[in-house]
Design an enzyme around this catalytic site. Structure first.
Site, PDB file in Angstrom:
ATOM      1  N   GLN A  74      32.346  19.228  32.931  1.00 49.57           N
ATOM      2  CA  GLN A  74      33.718  18.773  32.718  1.00 49.57           C
ATOM      3  C   GLN A  74      34.758  19.854  32.993  1.00 49.57           C
ATOM      4  OE1 GLN A  74      32.385  16.807  28.758  1.00 49.57           O
ATOM      5  NE2 GLN A  74      34.143  15.612  29.397  1.00 49.57           N
ATOM      6  N   HIS A  99      24.207  18.455  28.613  1.00 47.53           N
ATOM      7  CA  HIS A  99      25.386  17.652  28.251  1.00 47.53           C
ATOM      8  C   HIS A  99      25.611  16.613  29.351  1.00 47.53           C
ATOM      9  CE1 HIS A  99      29.274  17.493  25.791  1.00 47.53           C
ATOM     10  NE2 HIS A  99      29.378  16.513  26.673  1.00 47.53           N
ATOM     11  N   ASN A 113      23.014  16.672  24.169  1.00 46.31           N
ATOM     12  CA  ASN A 113      24.255  16.079  23.689  1.00 46.31           C
ATOM     13  C   ASN A 113      24.177  14.549  23.682  1.00 46.31           C
ATOM     14  OD1 ASN A 113      27.232  16.502  23.073  1.00 46.31           O
ATOM     15  ND2 ASN A 113      27.360  15.076  24.803  1.00 46.31           N
ATOM     16  N   GLU A 114      24.334  13.973  22.528  1.00 40.92           N
ATOM     17  CA  GLU A 114      24.484  12.524  22.355  1.00 40.92           C
ATOM     18  C   GLU A 114      23.389  11.687  23.021  1.00 40.92           C
ATOM     19  OE1 GLU A 114      28.513  11.524  23.461  1.00 40.92           O
ATOM     20  OE2 GLU A 114      29.288  12.394  21.608  1.00 40.92           O
TER      21      GLU A 114
HETATM   22  C1  BGC Z   1      31.268  13.649  24.975  1.00 48.13           C
HETATM   23  C2  BGC Z   1      32.279  14.432  25.788  1.00 48.13           C
HETATM   24  C3  BGC Z   1      33.483  13.551  26.074  1.00 48.13           C
HETATM   25  C4  BGC Z   1      34.073  13.100  24.764  1.00 48.13           C
HETATM   26  C5  BGC Z   1      35.347  12.275  24.885  1.00 48.13           C
HETATM   27  C6  BGC Z   1      31.859  12.813  23.882  1.00 48.13           C
HETATM   28  O1  BGC Z   1      31.115  11.680  23.705  1.00 48.13           O
HETATM   29  O2  BGC Z   1      30.270  14.512  24.479  1.00 48.13           O
HETATM   30  O3  BGC Z   1      31.660  14.878  26.948  1.00 48.13           O
HETATM   31  O4  BGC Z   1      34.412  14.179  26.873  1.00 48.13           O
HETATM   32  O5  BGC Z   1      33.124  12.304  24.107  1.00 48.13           O
HETATM   33  O6  BGC Z   1      35.124  11.054  25.499  1.00 48.13           O
END
Ligand code: BGC
Length: 439
Positions: free
Chosen positions: A50, A144, A188-189
């Site tokens: 990003q 990520h 991540n997530e």
């Molecule tokens: C993510 C980020 C994203 C942010 C805002 C999160 O779910 O980890 O990468 O930019 O949300 O949408």
């Protein structure tokens, strides 16, 4: 294609001292008058794809450049942070924040299967070293959303070999720089895609097969599976296995390095008739992760909004709808911290919380409100060790491109000049007063 339903970040959410030890329960018990314990971490987060720019070996880069791509615009130079990381870390230091969470880009470190780039490992080590020189704790995310392009073209997280490949990469990174990291978020997530799938009543993303087919063709393969694309249950199970394998690889190198994963959590609420769907989403997208992380050093809570469910999926927002489609709901943070702490028994670090808005005063209001909820958790004895705001700077918001503004710092799209917003100074005041500034 419905962009909102295909927003990968949307799919994903509805984010320590030199010794490497997390501030422990002893610190948590020493509540200061602000309500935040001594040693509470205040930080900001970013992710490589990003902000770095020119992540050309990644799966996302290929998707961004497909004919008919669902991306609003390509990531391109992003914020040029690959070259300007020292300036970024200096901003974190200037704001007096104690933690910088950034991600290490697997596609750079392993651009071809088994070919590791020492130069890229050195690059990320320099970042962590620089954080330490500024007195900032470097927290690294090893995955990520983006993966090397070759991984997506060989089955991605669906392939049985991927957890071991991820662990091998985690091993390389830990050998190269584990001694200077403060904490690691493996993935991540990883629950994001299955959570979004549940919200769609277990239906695939319209057009995803075609997109995967075009991507495979462009990569000279017969298969393509990136984060959020394809069988989400296989992705979930692959990522859980990947987290466990990576955690073992990291601990084998440095047993004291704190390791956890981060989850995309919204406050999940059953509206009228929505109880069964809520239970289904919880059972498929949260419980498997909560079970898998028991015994981890921390759980990363990442929260932006709430999700209200009816029998047929998401109910319309009743509060203000933000540009990303999220409902303005800072109260979600408190609910998600409570849920994650209760379900895992792990110490909590808020690894992401923030708001995509052009209105910086709204960002300040949102942050204060969210933090008041966090403070209520602390007062109830929940072990929350840090608050890491998303994001340090306005950046590439996946499918939405550069339109959403999550940063406390803006970035000129032509010159890359960084400008601190009032919210940056506000977060600095919060950190300096250890939370007292939220009132
Ligand atoms: C993510 C980020 C994203 C942010 C805002 C999160 O779910 O980890 O990468 O930019 O949300 O949408």
């Amino acid at each position: 294609m419905d962009r909102r339903h295909f927003t990968l970040a949307g799919l994903a959410s509805g984010a320590v001292a030199a010794s490497g030890a997390l501030a422990g329960p002893a610190a948590a018990a020493t509540s200061a008058s602000s309500g935040f314990p001594k040693g509470f971490q205040w930080g900001v987060a970013t992710a490589a794809h990003q902000i770095e720019g020119n992540n050309v070996n990644s799966d996302f880069w290929l998707l961004e450049h497909l004919k008919g791509t669902p991306f609003h615009e390509p990531s391109g130079d992003a914020c040029d942070s690959y070259n300007r990381y020292a300036e970024d870390i200096a901003i974190v230091a200037r704001l007096g924040l104690s933690t910088y969470r950034f991600s290490i880009e697997w596609a750079r470190v392993e651009p071809e299967p088994g070919l590791y780039s020492q130069a890229e490992l050195d690059h990320y080590r320099r970042m962590a070293d620089l954080c330490r020189r500024h007195g900032i704790r470097p927290m690294a995310t090893f995955h990520h959303f983006t993966s090397p392009r070759w991984l997506a073209a060989s089955g991605g997280w669906h392939a049985p070999s991927t957890p071991d490949r991820f662990a091998a990469y985690a091993d390389k990174v830990t050998r190269a720089m584990g001694d200077v990291l403060d904490a690691v978020c493996t993935i991540n997530e990883p629950n994001g895609p299955v959570e979004a799938y549940g919200e769609r009543l277990d239906k695939p993303i319209p057009g995803e097969d075609l997109l995967a087919m075009l991507a495979a063709k462009a990569a000279g393969s017969t298969q393509w599976s990136g984060f959020g694309l394809g069988d989400v249950i296989k992705t979930r199970d692959g990522m859980i296995a990947g987290h466990k394998a990576a955690r073992a690889a990291i601990k084998a190198n440095r047993a004291t390095l704190p390791v956890g994963l981060t989850l995309a959590l919204t406050e999940l609420v059953a509206g009228p008739g929505g109880e069964a769907l809520r239970a289904h989403i919880f059972d498929e997208a949260r419980r498997p992760f909560y079970d898998a992380v028991k015994g981890d050093d921390f759980i990363g809570v990442q929260t932006y909004t709430r999700t209200r469910l009816g029998p047929d999926g998401k109910l319309p927002n009743t509060e203000k709808t933000l540009p990303m489609g999220y409902e303005y709901w800072p109260q979600a943070l408190e609910a998600c911290i409570r849920e994650a702490a209760r379900e895992t028994g792990c110490p909590v670090i808020v690894t992401e919380n923030g708001i995509g808005t052009e209105d910086d005063a709204e960002r300040i209001r949102y942050t204060d409100e969210a933090l008041r909820g966090l403070r209520r958790c602390l007062r109830d004895g929940i072990d929350v060790r840090g608050y890491i705001h998303w994001s340090l700077m306005d950046n590439f918001e996946w499918l939405e491109g550069y339109r959403p503004k999550f940063g406390i710092v803006s970035v000129d799209r032509k010159t890359f000049k960084r400008t601190l917003k009032p919210s940056a100074h506000h977060l600095a005041r919060i950190a300096r007063t250890n939370g007292a500034a939220i009132g």
